[in-house]
Design an enzyme around this catalytic site. Structure first.
Site, short mmCIF file in Angstrom:
data_model
loop_
_atom_site.label_atom_id
_atom_site.label_comp_id
_atom_site.label_asym_id
_atom_site.label_seq_id
_atom_site.Cartn_x
_atom_site.Cartn_y
_atom_site.Cartn_z
N GLU B 96 8.56 6.29 -11.02
CA GLU B 96 9.26 5.56 -10.25
C GLU B 96 9.95 4.45 -11.25
OE1 GLU B 96 8.25 4.19 -5.93
OE2 GLU B 96 6.79 6.42 -6.10
N ASP B 107 7.27 -5.26 -0.28
CA ASP B 107 5.97 -5.64 -1.56
C ASP B 107 5.75 -6.23 -1.24
OD1 ASP B 107 9.21 -4.12 -3.91
OD2 ASP B 107 7.31 -2.96 -3.05
N TYR B 221 6.16 10.47 0.15
CA TYR B 221 5.71 9.95 -0.22
C TYR B 221 4.88 9.24 1.21
CZ TYR B 221 5.45 4.98 -2.92
OH TYR B 221 4.63 4.05 -3.26
#
Lengths: 466, 312
Positions: B96, B107, B221
């Site tokens: 990725e 994040d 995911y």
């Protein structure tokens, strides 16, 4: 049961649009049907199994090819939505359910009414600014009549408390123990901290270090601490504080409540804040009727992200003869690269979880914004404001730092009132507007906050070389 | 197949257009890569296998996929290019690659810092594409790009999909677009043979998870914890149940990410039935905070090998 409240996720603009009363550009020509995807139940409120209409069939490839139109609550034309990581979807859904419920719950409405009256100090006056009006009269003694909606007289000195108190009440209802918020100039932070102190919840406020250092914001940090809130500095400005607040919230979803201070963010935030700020416009309508037996001709408000503007405008959106004018910050000038004029110079993108206008570069990276009015320093703008612009229902202009400072000083001298530098941008636009208006036209300017905090800034202001 | 045939022509285009299309590479690196461009025959090993195919191949072999994540341009793009090759040679099954963004709200501090460093160096989308154009043909494992939505919107969804498809990228992950808003992305992804990977989390209700799983391409995911990216001490037990729930709903491969940083974590996940493990912040930290790029690459190599050996 659902009928009366199915418009809650919608808004006045959406209704007008659907009735084709305001024309939209071709790209929004597909009708978006707005129904509340959340179901309001009379008794239980939260934890209803979520099954939005759009998910009844899996969107397989075949379906995609047929271009089936989806039902998405929280959209204003092409703007709005919720562009959030999957982690937040359920929490936002819970929030939306709770919001829809309190809107029609008499007990909550009464409690809020009492709080607004006795804690916030509403209703705020619609003040006739006689000397300011005379200032704008021409040689023939003609000109519009200028009224100020005195949101600066609210508890904590700005309109922010209208929303903060209502949402902290919601947080308490939901059983949350702590409130998380992000603030730019500090007004929202202070309002939230005060409301939390009143209702007994913990409060954490994220503030950009660029802002905590500013003259006008330093005292707000002090106030928040005294109110028992924890102030967390974040490298950067409001946009960074906002992202960090979301991250903080995501780490503590069960216990904490994210209190959005303005009409940005993922659905339901823009709609919630607009609803709670709309008390400004509702009062204005009634007060206008009492004072002159009619409606205002023009409404003017400063636009950072749009909460005070929508608060004033919302009530009058359906009254098409009422002009809605928003004034953004041109900072050092629109060509200087240092401004916050999102609607004048921005492009449409996804920012802070919603589709809206924003200041971005060719890469799609978010640009920093500047204004002497710290509360206007925001590279985005509320999605509903973006829709008002695109649909042509509202007009948007700008005022520079210099023009705002002049307007501040003018109001001090002519009326003995200190407008916040943010609101001063709205006042600055009167210079351009008044000569164009007919005699006796009623203009209401939203004085969204008081300017004691800006006194030193104004006093020390030296115009920067162009 | 089509991608493999495309690669040679791209290669020739690169050769004739000279080095000006790689503004971020030092001339040293360009000549280094030029040396690596062996005769035509070896180009046939370039990956034309997509994400889904990779998983089915691994499943047949009873293996679990190792999926590292790194941020492009941290410390710089030429190191990223080398890192991709290192990760590939150490046994990564999918890589990725994160496109740095100014407001990465999903994040945590490690990847935020990486994005900031990368953007400060002037990394932009075009530079990343140029780099990938050269590197992808040399990799044996497929690449999935990880980016936020606004940069895609800015360029145009169609343009982005066709650009990345042309250079041989197979997958795309966009963390801030929830299912309801993925329509335009999915349309274009399908058209250009890009696998759009969707995310599901511990807070996602079961019905919604099923809807997501049904339309995710390549793999699903599974976010292991409620929060942002960043290494954690251990993997929550809930993940075991979540993996099972997904497997009951669909045959789509399940890869788990967020907070995975040790061989022990990776082993645990494999035991719980995960088809793949995604390791991000731990990798980014090694590379970004090393004293020099060479040291960072060495540590990356060691770390990747240790993770690989913990997996079946």
């Amino acid at each position: 049961m659902l009928g009366a409240h199915s418009h809650i996720a919608c808004n006045n603009i959406q209704t007008l649009f659907l009735q084709r009363k305001i024309s939209i550009r071709p790209f929004t020509s597909k009708t978006r049907i707005c129904t509340a995807a959340s179901v309001i139940s009379g008794s239980s409120v939260t934890h209803k199994t979520w099954s939005p209409l759009s998910m009844e069939k899996p969107l397989s490839k075949a379906l995609l090819e047929t271009d089936v139109w989806k039902v998405i609550p929280g959209k204003f034309g092409r703007f709005g939505g919720k562009y959030v990581p999957e982690t937040l979807i359920t929490s936002l859904k819970q929030l939306e359910n709770e919001f829809n419920f309190v809107l029609q719950d008499t007990a909550f409405q009464e409690e809020l009414s009492t709080a607004l009256r006795e804690y916030v100090g509403r209703e705020t006056p619609l003040y006739f600014a006689e000397r300011l009006t005379n200032h704008y009269k021409d040689e023939n003694g003609e000109g519009p009549e200028i009224y100020l909606k005195r949101e600066d007289l609210n508890h904590m000195g700005a309109h922010k408390i209208n929303n903060a108190i209502a949402q902290v009440m919601i947080a308490k209802r939901m059983g949350r123990k702590s409130v998380v918020a992000a603030t730019g100039a500090g007004q929202h932070g202070v309002a939230t901290a005060a409301a939390c102190a009143k209702l007994g919840l913990e409060c954490t406020v994220y503030m950009g270090t660029d802002d905590t250092e500013k003259q006008s914001s330093k005292s707000n940090v002090l106030l928040m601490n005294l109110l028992g809130a924890q102030v967390k500095g974040v490298n950067g400005s409001f946009k960074d504080a906002s992202s960090e607040a979301i991250r903080g919230w995501v780490g503590d979803l069960e216990r904490s409540y994210y209190l959005c201070g303005t009409v940005v963010g993922p659905h339901p935030c823009p709609s919630m804040v607009r609803e709670f700020q709309s008390v400004i416009g509702k009062e204005t309508r009634r007060q206008a009727m009492e004072k002159w037996g009619g409606k205002p001709e023009v409404l003017i408000a400063c636009v950072g992200s749009g909460s005070n503007a929508l608060g004033l405008f919302n009530e009058f959106i359906k009254d098409e003869e009422v002009r809605l004018i928003g004034v953004e910050a041109a900072g050092f000038g629109l060509d200087s690269g240092r401004h916050s004029a999102t609607l004048s110079r921005g492009e449409v993108g996804v920012y802070h979880r919603a589709m809206t206008y924003l200041l971005q570069d060719e890469e799609g990276q978010i640009l920093g914004a500047h204004s002497i009015g710290v509360g206007l320093e925001y590279p985005g703008v509320g999605p509903e404001i973006s829709f008002l612009k695109d649909s042509g229902r509202a007009e948007f202009y700008t005022a520079t730092d210099h023009e705002a400072v002049d307007a501040y000083k003018r109001l001090c001298r002519l009326e003995g009132i200190f407008p916040a530098l943010e609101a001063s941008h709205a006042l600055a636009f009167l210079d351009k507007l008044c000569p164009t208006l007919p005699n006796g036209a009623k203009v209401v300017v939203n004085c969204s906050g008081h300017g004691y905090k800006d006194a030193a800034t104004v006093f020390n202001y030296q115009q920067q070389p162009q | 197949m089509a991608a493999a045939l495309k690669a040679p022509s791209t290669f020739f285009q690169l050769k004739t257009s000279g080095s000006h299309s790689f503004p971020r590479f030092t001339s040293h690196t360009v000549s280094l890569s030029a040396k690596r461009f062996a005769p035509m025959a070896s180009l046939a090993v370039s990956s034309s296998v997509g994400l889904a195919e990779t998983f089915s191949r691994l499943k047949q072999q009873g293996k679990v996929a190792l999926i590292p994540y790194i941020t492009a341009g941290d410390p710089d793009l030429s190191t990223t290019a080398e890192a991709l090759k290192v990760l590939d040679s150490c046994g990564s099954d999918i890589i990725e690659l994160g496109v740095p963004y100014s407001d990465p709200l999903a994040d945590g501090p490690v990847i935020q810092a990486a994005a900031t460093r990368s953007l400060a160096r002037g990394t932009n989308f075009n530079a990343i594409i140029s780099m990938l154009k050269e590197v992808v043909p040399q990799l044996s494992c497929p690449i999935a790009l990880f980016t936020y939505y606004n940069p895609i919107l800015r360029r145009g969804v169609e343009k982005v999909m066709s650009t990345i498809s042309d250079i041989g990228v197979h997958g795309l992950v966009v963390p801030d677009v929830p299912l309801e808003e993925t329509e335009s992305l999915r349309k274009e992804a399908i058209k250009h043979n890009i696998e759009l990977v969707l995310l599901t989390t511990p807070t996602t209700p079961r019905d919604r998870m099923k809807s997501i799983v049904e339309v995710s391409e390549g793999f699903i995911y599974l976010v292991s914890s409620v929060g942002v990216t960043g290494a954690r001490a251990s993997v929550s037990d809930r993940v075991q149940n979540l993996i099972q729930e997904i497997k009951e709903a669909s045959t789509i491969p399940v890869a788990v990410g967020f907070g995975i940083s040790k061989p022990e974590h990776v082993k645990q996940l494999a035991a719980w039935g995960a088809d793949g493990v995604i390791v991000g912040s731990a990798m980014v930290k090694l590379l970004g905070e090393a004293k020099s790029p060479e040291e960072g690459l060495k540590e990356l190599e060691n770390f990747t090998k240790s993770l690989k050996s913990a997996l079946p």
